[in-house]
Motif scaffolding. Sequence first.
Motif, PDB file in Angstrom:
ATOM      1  N   SER A 120       0.852  -1.174   0.000  1.00  0.00           N
ATOM      2  CA  SER A 120       0.000   0.000   0.000  1.00  0.00           C
ATOM      3  C   SER A 120       0.891   1.227   0.000  1.00  0.00           C
ATOM      4  CB  SER A 120      -0.891   0.020   1.245  1.00  0.00           C
ATOM      5  OG  SER A 120      -0.129   0.358   2.376  1.00  0.00           O
ATOM      6  N   SER A 121       0.361   2.297  -0.558  1.00  0.00           N
ATOM      7  CA  SER A 121       1.091   3.557  -0.518  1.00  0.00           C
ATOM      8  C   SER A 121       0.127   4.680  -0.848  1.00  0.00           C
ATOM      9  CB  SER A 121       2.247   3.559  -1.505  1.00  0.00           C
ATOM     10  OG  SER A 121       2.900   4.813  -1.486  1.00  0.00           O
ATOM     11  N   HIS A 122       0.434   5.862  -0.324  1.00  0.00           N
ATOM     12  CA  HIS A 122      -0.349   7.033  -0.705  1.00  0.00           C
ATOM     13  C   HIS A 122       0.391   7.841  -1.761  1.00  0.00           C
ATOM     14  CE1 HIS A 122      -3.700   6.672   1.920  1.00  0.00           C
ATOM     15  NE2 HIS A 122      -2.939   6.526   2.984  1.00  0.00           N
ATOM     16  N   LEU A 123       1.616   7.431  -2.065  1.00  0.00           N
ATOM     17  CA  LEU A 123       2.400   8.179  -3.049  1.00  0.00           C
ATOM     18  C   LEU A 123       2.074   7.646  -4.442  1.00  0.00           C
ATOM     19  CD1 LEU A 123       5.827   8.368  -1.208  1.00  0.00           C
ATOM     20  CD2 LEU A 123       4.061  10.120  -1.366  1.00  0.00           C
ATOM     21  N   MET A 124       1.214   8.375  -5.160  1.00  0.00           N
ATOM     22  CA  MET A 124       0.718   7.889  -6.448  1.00  0.00           C
ATOM     23  C   MET A 124       1.810   7.785  -7.496  1.00  0.00           C
ATOM     24  SD  MET A 124      -2.296   7.074  -6.182  1.00  0.00           S
ATOM     25  CE  MET A 124      -3.006   7.029  -4.558  1.00  0.00           C
TER      26      MET A 124
ATOM     27  N   GLU B 297       4.854   7.200  -7.013  1.00  0.00           N
ATOM     28  CA  GLU B 297       5.676   6.047  -6.690  1.00  0.00           C
ATOM     29  C   GLU B 297       4.960   4.758  -7.081  1.00  0.00           C
ATOM     30  OE1 GLU B 297       8.676   5.824  -6.030  1.00  0.00           O
ATOM     31  OE2 GLU B 297       8.462   3.641  -5.873  1.00  0.00           O
ATOM     32  N   MET B 298       3.680   4.699  -6.752  1.00  0.00           N
ATOM     33  CA  MET B 298       2.888   3.517  -7.073  1.00  0.00           C
ATOM     34  C   MET B 298       2.852   3.308  -8.589  1.00  0.00           C
ATOM     35  SD  MET B 298       1.402   1.115  -5.520  1.00  0.00           S
ATOM     36  CE  MET B 298       0.472   1.252  -4.013  1.00  0.00           C
ATOM     37  N   ALA B 299       2.729   4.419  -9.333  1.00  0.00           N
ATOM     38  CA  ALA B 299       2.653   4.324 -10.801  1.00  0.00           C
ATOM     39  C   ALA B 299       3.902   3.665 -11.366  1.00  0.00           C
ATOM     40  CB  ALA B 299       2.467   5.718 -11.393  1.00  0.00           C
ATOM     41  N   GLN B 300       5.031   3.875 -10.687  1.00  0.00           N
ATOM     42  CA  GLN B 300       6.280   3.304 -11.194  1.00  0.00           C
ATOM     43  C   GLN B 300       6.542   1.887 -10.689  1.00  0.00           C
ATOM     44  OE1 GLN B 300       9.814   6.022 -11.402  1.00  0.00           O
ATOM     45  NE2 GLN B 300       8.499   7.282 -10.118  1.00  0.00           N
ATOM     46  N   THR B 301       5.818   1.476  -9.648  1.00  0.00           N
ATOM     47  CA  THR B 301       6.129   0.194  -9.026  1.00  0.00           C
ATOM     48  C   THR B 301       5.120  -0.902  -9.353  1.00  0.00           C
ATOM     49  OG1 THR B 301       6.995   1.484  -7.177  1.00  0.00           O
ATOM     50  CG2 THR B 301       6.815  -0.871  -6.839  1.00  0.00           C
ATOM     51  N   ALA B 302       3.831  -0.542  -9.336  1.00  0.00           N
ATOM     52  CA  ALA B 302       2.807  -1.585  -9.387  1.00  0.00           C
ATOM     53  C   ALA B 302       2.387  -1.934 -10.811  1.00  0.00           C
ATOM     54  CB  ALA B 302       1.591  -1.143  -8.581  1.00  0.00           C
ATOM     55  N   ASP B 303       1.994  -3.195 -10.994  1.00  0.00           N
ATOM     56  CA  ASP B 303       1.452  -3.664 -12.266  1.00  0.00           C
ATOM     57  C   ASP B 303      -0.065  -3.738 -12.192  1.00  0.00           C
ATOM     58  OD1 ASP B 303       4.123  -4.512 -13.361  1.00  0.00           O
ATOM     59  OD2 ASP B 303       4.007  -5.798 -11.598  1.00  0.00           O
ATOM     60  N   GLN B 304      -0.547  -4.051 -10.992  1.00  0.00           N
ATOM     61  CA  GLN B 304      -1.968  -4.252 -10.780  1.00  0.00           C
ATOM     62  C   GLN B 304      -2.383  -3.386  -9.608  1.00  0.00           C
ATOM     63  OE1 GLN B 304      -3.842  -6.304 -12.654  1.00  0.00           O
ATOM     64  NE2 GLN B 304      -5.762  -6.275 -11.501  1.00  0.00           N
ATOM     65  N   LEU B 305      -3.614  -2.923  -9.593  1.00  0.00           N
ATOM     66  CA  LEU B 305      -4.084  -2.071  -8.511  1.00  0.00           C
ATOM     67  C   LEU B 305      -5.370  -2.620  -7.909  1.00  0.00           C
ATOM     68  CD1 LEU B 305      -3.605   1.438 -10.150  1.00  0.00           C
ATOM     69  CD2 LEU B 305      -2.224   0.461  -8.319  1.00  0.00           C
ATOM     70  N   VAL B 306      -5.388  -2.659  -6.582  1.00  0.00           N
ATOM     71  CA  VAL B 306      -6.615  -2.983  -5.868  1.00  0.00           C
ATOM     72  C   VAL B 306      -6.988  -1.720  -5.109  1.00  0.00           C
ATOM     73  CG1 VAL B 306      -7.642  -4.357  -4.023  1.00  0.00           C
ATOM     74  CG2 VAL B 306      -6.092  -5.437  -5.662  1.00  0.00           C
TER      75      VAL B 306
ATOM     76  N   SER C  27      -2.185  -0.227 -16.558  1.00  0.00           N
ATOM     77  CA  SER C  27      -2.389   0.381 -17.872  1.00  0.00           C
ATOM     78  C   SER C  27      -3.863   0.703 -18.103  1.00  0.00           C
ATOM     79  CB  SER C  27      -1.848  -0.537 -18.969  1.00  0.00           C
ATOM     80  OG  SER C  27      -2.382  -1.827 -18.817  1.00  0.00           O
ATOM     81  N   THR C  28      -4.748  -0.167 -17.638  1.00  0.00           N
ATOM     82  CA  THR C  28      -6.182   0.117 -17.766  1.00  0.00           C
ATOM     83  C   THR C  28      -6.535   1.349 -16.947  1.00  0.00           C
ATOM     84  OG1 THR C  28      -6.523  -2.266 -17.869  1.00  0.00           O
ATOM     85  CG2 THR C  28      -8.483  -0.901 -17.573  1.00  0.00           C
ATOM     86  N   MET C  29      -5.941   1.395 -15.740  1.00  0.00           N
ATOM     87  CA  MET C  29      -6.262   2.489 -14.826  1.00  0.00           C
ATOM     88  C   MET C  29      -5.889   3.847 -15.432  1.00  0.00           C
ATOM     89  SD  MET C  29      -7.351   3.135 -11.710  1.00  0.00           S
ATOM     90  CE  MET C  29      -7.294   4.515 -10.569  1.00  0.00           C
ATOM     91  N   VAL C  30      -4.665   3.986 -15.921  1.00  0.00           N
ATOM     92  CA  VAL C  30      -4.256   5.296 -16.433  1.00  0.00           C
ATOM     93  C   VAL C  30      -4.813   5.550 -17.832  1.00  0.00           C
ATOM     94  CG1 VAL C  30      -2.212   5.520 -14.994  1.00  0.00           C
ATOM     95  CG2 VAL C  30      -2.030   4.426 -17.222  1.00  0.00           C
ATOM     96  N   GLY C  31      -5.274   4.502 -18.528  1.00  0.00           N
ATOM     97  CA  GLY C  31      -5.858   4.689 -19.844  1.00  0.00           C
ATOM     98  C   GLY C  31      -7.364   4.880 -19.793  1.00  0.00           C
TER      99      GLY C  31
ATOM    100  N   LEU D 168      -1.747   8.646 -12.685  1.00  0.00           N
ATOM    101  CA  LEU D 168      -2.440   7.720 -11.798  1.00  0.00           C
ATOM    102  C   LEU D 168      -3.204   8.509 -10.744  1.00  0.00           C
ATOM    103  CD1 LEU D 168      -3.089   4.945 -10.652  1.00  0.00           C
ATOM    104  CD2 LEU D 168      -0.931   5.040  -9.392  1.00  0.00           C
ATOM    105  N   GLU D 169      -2.565   9.596 -10.317  1.00  0.00           N
ATOM    106  CA  GLU D 169      -3.194  10.417  -9.295  1.00  0.00           C
ATOM    107  C   GLU D 169      -4.547  10.931  -9.754  1.00  0.00           C
ATOM    108  OE1 GLU D 169      -1.019  13.231  -6.495  1.00  0.00           O
ATOM    109  OE2 GLU D 169      -1.667  14.531  -8.109  1.00  0.00           O
ATOM    110  N   ASP D 170      -4.610  11.467 -10.990  1.00  0.00           N
ATOM    111  CA  ASP D 170      -5.880  11.978 -11.519  1.00  0.00           C
ATOM    112  C   ASP D 170      -6.913  10.861 -11.599  1.00  0.00           C
ATOM    113  OD1 ASP D 170      -4.778  14.465 -11.809  1.00  0.00           O
ATOM    114  OD2 ASP D 170      -4.124  14.093 -13.873  1.00  0.00           O
TER     115      ASP D 170
END
Lengths: 304, 268
Positions: free
Chosen positions: A183-187, A189-198, A212-216, A282-284
Amino acid sequence: MLEIQNVTKRYGRQTAVDDLSFTVKPGIVTGFLGPNGAGKSTTMRMIVGLTRPDSGQVLIGGKRYESMRAPLHEVGALLDAKAVHPRRSAYQHLAVLAATHGIGRRRVEDVIDMVGLRSVAHRKPGGFSLGMSQRLGIAAALLGDPGVIMLDEPVNGLDPEGIRWVREFLRALAAEGRTVFLSSHLMSEMAQTADQLVILGKGKLIADVSMSTMVGSTTPSIRVRTPQPERLIALLADGSVTVESTDHQTVLVTGYRTEQIAQLTAEHQIPVYELSRVQTSLEDAYLALTEHDVEYASLQRSAA
Amino acid sequence: MTATALSPRTRTIGISWNRVLAAEGRKQTSLRSTWWTLALLILTIAGSGVITALGVYLGQLDATAEDIGPLGGALAGISAAEIIVLVIGVLAATGEYASGVVHSTFTAVPARTPVVLAKAGVVGASVLAASAVLIVGTFGINWILYSGQAYDLPITGPGVLRSLIGAAVFLGLFATIGTAMGWLLRSTAGAVGAMLGLLFGLPIIGLMIPDTYAAAITRFLPANAGSAMMEPMQAPGMLSAWAGLAVMLGWTAAFVVAAILVVRRRDA
């Protein structure tokens, strides 16, 4: 493989986690997002049996955590970096945990080196910075060389070098086939680290999507810088587009492709200094998704 | 789980009773405060225990054989030692909660029961062992000091060795109850208060109820059962030393079982 199955946890009248189900897959980094109070930490505590769900269950590789004979070899968890005895040295803290599983001194030394705490290994953690405590917590999570790594806010308090180290380290662990859940609140950072998001909101699952779905998922906007923004706005203002002038020269356009804008400005001889596609961050995307699920909303200065 | 570039795989055997005991032992030895409390215990048991004998030896005090008694004052520091060991026991458990390290502890050993038992065992056994050495040592010093003044202090006297060891066993069991109280209440202040209440408060309540009931009840309280364990001769209205031991074992078991039930049920 980490399976959360219809888990519910209530604290009095407050429902912290509400019939939550999702799966965390091995081989990738899965990010766990949600506003404060969404139930992320409660969920993570339930995964390692510190908190008992009122209903539902968590399975790790098909087993309940409480039933494992060697839990440190299966799951490595960092839940609260400051949760160490302030007067027991970092080395001894790890050695105590290692002793419960018969993990040797060698491995304790190894994880200390891995997280870069060699020089302070025999100092008391009471005086550690948050970043040093995070490293100690990560070392503890790695002690048993587990297949599942779960970290709650691991980069909180780390310096830029430490943040990059955690990111590369977690990606390497996932590449080895391990299940990595953080988990992280740093978007950014998360954008650069994670492949999948819950993504959790008010104890419920909002989204379980790939990065990729999330930011697209939202339409990208186009930034146009021109000395004649009024003329461009007049051409675009047909009701189906949003035109937003952020200064005297720059216009943000949605609903068009860059090629269409280029064509339009060329036809009408509007000079263009800059024409670029603005990638949704990712933040938006995250904020758009969770705006109705924020437990502690701040007062908006103006309506969006 | 896949093979790893991180390190050679350590032996995947997992949790065992011996390992949890070893971990709890290391928790104690790795804290400097453990050694400070041991020093305090030495000062209390040996210091208080020899001071009268030293006075007699140096000719500063007069003492009759009756004053000296069969134990030679070796247990003079026991009341103070009771307070020290209850704090040792309580802190062993509440220290986990104060720092939050209890999360790591129960993540490593999710069954939790082995942790409660191992901590009780480690604290109880180490307090018992240290106290036994200190008490018997104090008696030995007093024996030497008094023999210089022509008082004989035979350790083979009736009930003498049993009383000395009984005192050490009581301290060990009382420290063990302290760990259970620490688990139950989680707060250091609360648990220390409750332990003091158990030791001093309950006998006072005993004074407020009618004598006929009080006599029947109060001898089963920890403080009185403990006194029975430390007396060479059974005092009137008190339990025998062995009955006192049985009662103390009962108290200890009850508290430890209660701690296990509560710790297992509640969210850590």
